[in-house]
Each structure stands twice: as C-alpha cells, then as structure tokens.
Design an enzyme around this catalytic site. Structure first.
Site, PDB file in Angstrom:
ATOM      1  N   ARG A 146       1.384   2.304  -0.326  1.00 58.01           N
ATOM      2  CA  ARG A 146       0.589   1.081  -0.301  1.00 58.01           C
ATOM      3  C   ARG A 146      -0.886   1.430  -0.192  1.00 58.01           C
ATOM      4  O   ARG A 146      -1.247   2.433   0.415  1.00 58.01           O
ATOM      5  CB  ARG A 146       0.969   0.222   0.898  1.00 58.01           C
ATOM      6  CG  ARG A 146       2.407  -0.228   0.934  1.00 58.01           C
ATOM      7  CD  ARG A 146       2.669  -0.996   2.227  1.00 58.01           C
ATOM      8  NE  ARG A 146       4.047  -1.453   2.317  1.00 58.01           N
ATOM      9  CZ  ARG A 146       4.534  -2.104   3.362  1.00 58.01           C
ATOM     10  NH1 ARG A 146       3.755  -2.370   4.401  1.00 58.01           N
ATOM     11  NH2 ARG A 146       5.800  -2.491   3.380  1.00 58.01           N
TER      12      ARG A 146
ATOM     13  N   ASP B 242      -4.534  -0.768   0.848  1.00 57.59           N
ATOM     14  CA  ASP B 242      -4.975  -2.041   1.392  1.00 57.59           C
ATOM     15  C   ASP B 242      -5.993  -2.719   0.487  1.00 57.59           C
ATOM     16  O   ASP B 242      -6.450  -2.144  -0.503  1.00 57.59           O
ATOM     17  CB  ASP B 242      -5.579  -1.830   2.785  1.00 57.59           C
ATOM     18  CG  ASP B 242      -4.544  -1.397   3.811  1.00 57.59           C
ATOM     19  OD1 ASP B 242      -3.368  -1.772   3.653  1.00 57.59           O
ATOM     20  OD2 ASP B 242      -4.924  -0.682   4.760  1.00 57.59           O
TER      21      ASP B 242
ATOM     22  N   ARG C 211      -8.535   5.490   7.412  1.00 56.43           N
ATOM     23  CA  ARG C 211      -9.663   4.668   7.837  1.00 56.43           C
ATOM     24  C   ARG C 211      -9.893   4.759   9.345  1.00 56.43           C
ATOM     25  O   ARG C 211     -11.031   4.718   9.815  1.00 56.43           O
ATOM     26  CB  ARG C 211      -9.430   3.223   7.397  1.00 56.43           C
ATOM     27  CG  ARG C 211      -9.480   3.047   5.881  1.00 56.43           C
ATOM     28  CD  ARG C 211      -8.894   1.724   5.442  1.00 56.43           C
ATOM     29  NE  ARG C 211      -9.625   0.603   6.017  1.00 56.43           N
ATOM     30  CZ  ARG C 211      -9.198  -0.661   5.956  1.00 56.43           C
ATOM     31  NH1 ARG C 211      -8.031  -0.935   5.371  1.00 56.43           N
ATOM     32  NH2 ARG C 211      -9.922  -1.622   6.467  1.00 56.43           N
TER      33      ARG C 211
END
Length: 267
Positions: free
Chosen positions: A64, A66, A211
């Site tokens: 995935r 974001d 992140r």
C-alpha cells in the site's frame, strides 16, 4: 484440467498470472488501495485492464501507499484464463493510452502461477525528499523544511537502525500484520545545496514506517533528540515516543526486488 467430485467431472480452467511494473505520481490519488468514495491507483488500473481485456480484472499490488505518496517502481499482478492470449507489449501500450497521465505502465510479463507481487518481494527501497528552500516545482514531490539540520548526526542515528529488527515504534497503530520485525539494509541521508534525500531499504516495511522514521531523524537533526534518545525510541516499542510522521508527498517507492526465477520462462 479435470477434477473429480464424487461421480461428477468438473472442468477447471487454468489461470495465467502476469506482473505489471508501473509508476505513478500520487498527488491526485488517495493511495494505491481501493477505498470507498476516493480515487485510487488500483481502481484506475482495474478499470483500464478490464476495459482493454474486456473482462473483469482485479490487480493485486505489492503493498500500500498512502495519499500523496509516489512510486517510480511499483508492481502488481493479475490473472486471466490459460486460453486467453494477448501480447504484453501491445497491452502496455493500450493501457498507457487509456490511463490518466499520472500513471504509467512500464512492463508486463508472465510469471509462475503462484508468483505474488507482495509476498515474493525480497527488498523494497524508499526515498524521502526534503527541499531547503521554496520551490514551486517541488511542491508535490518534496517536503519543505525551514530548520537547519545536522545531517551528520541524522546519519549517525540512521546507522542505529541496523542494530534492531522490531520497529513497532515506527508503525501505524492497530494494523493487521503478524510481526513488526523488519531487516533494514540501507539507511542514509545525502545532502546537496538545496535538497536532502533519505534512502532506506529493507526486506519489508510497516504501515507509515518510513515517514515516522524520517520524522524522528529530523528531530535528531534539529537537536531535539540525541542518539541515546533515538535508541530509546526504538527500544520502547511505543509509537507515541517517536517523532511525527512527515507529509506523504515527499515519499517515493523507488525499487522492488524479487528472486530471479519468477518469470514464466523459468517454469
């Protein structure tokens, strides 16, 4: 292929599996994964493939990303019936004409029937970009930061990552993974006159991990956390002790690596 259930003979159609290597600019998408009432990359690729191949296709991604996150090297796979034929190069050309400009199909190739873009990946590499000054051409690809950062100290902290495998402190809470263990093989900052680039490579990554690591390393670079404090963050296995997650638009998935024997010609 024939299979027998009691006295009933059932004809099962074999499937062929294909990998798609693609890249996309994430600015206009709410990430890769399909979700209600939001534009996603997976949805666009599904729609394009289903239209061009004239059948329902659902692609499975290598992971995935974001909202706002980009990918210069992303992999997905899909299946068709064994009897269904198409030319991979021509299909890529047609898909690129159909897809929006911020998604590009770079390659399509057949793989073994059980090859999986997510579970067979052996390494992933991400890059995070920071711009030191306002630049209108970097608005969607860099995080602008005004603070003066001690890059040498940030690199010293990054080396500490190699000593650990449990990165719960940098993981999004309440995810469905079975383990928070990852093996990081590269983590370093490079600095130019007006840009900072962080590169990190591991066998797998947790949700929001890159992140959160970047945000915590920036705390070190600003002098708000020392190296001992960075180590304590990792050992605490508590997300609330780490720094804030940096904005998604500075993050790029740049490389996915697989074993050499996945392509169909090796079957």
């Amino acid at each position: 292929m024939l299979t027998f259930v009691g006295e009933t003979v059932i004809l099962l159609e074999l499937k062929k599996r294909y990998f798609i290597r693609l890249s996309y600019k994430g600015s206009n998408f709410h990430g890769w994964q399909i979700q209600p009432n939001a534009s996603t990359v997976q949805e666009e690729v599904n729609k394009a493939l289903s239209t061009v191949l004239n059948q329902a296709i659902n692609v499975v991604g290598c992971g995935r990303t974001d909202t706002g996150v980009h990918a210069s090297d992303f992999m997905a796979h899909f299946e068709v019936e064994e009897s269904f034929e198409f030319d991979c190069e021509k299909l890529a050309f047609k898909l690129n004409r159909f897809l929006p400009y911020d998604i590009a199909i770079n390659e399509i190739f057949r793989v073994k029937a059980d090859a999986h873009t997510r579970f067979d990946a052996i390494a992933r590499t991400y890059v995070y970009r920071i711009t030191k000054r306002k630049n209108p051409f970097r608005k969607e690809s860099h995080w602008q930061i005004q603070h003066v950062l001690d890059v040498a100290k940030m690199n010293d902290a990054a080396k500490i990552l190699f000593e650990y495998i449990d990165f719960t402190s940098f993981s999004k809470l309440h995810t469905d993974v079975k383990t928070n263990n990852c093996k990081i093989s590269k983590a370093e900052w490079l600095e130019t006159a007006d840009e900072l680039v962080f590169t990190i490579k591991a066998d797998r990554f947790l949700r929001n991990m890159v992140r959160a690591i970047v945000g915590t390393l920036v705390e070190v670079g600003r002098g708000k956390m020392d190296l001992a404090g960075f180590r304590k963050v990792i050992e605490s296995k508590n997300r609330s002790n780490a720094g804030s997650s940096v904005p998604g638009h500075g993050l790029f998935l740049v490389k996915i690596e697989y074993p050499d024997d996945l392509r169909a010609e090796d079957v």
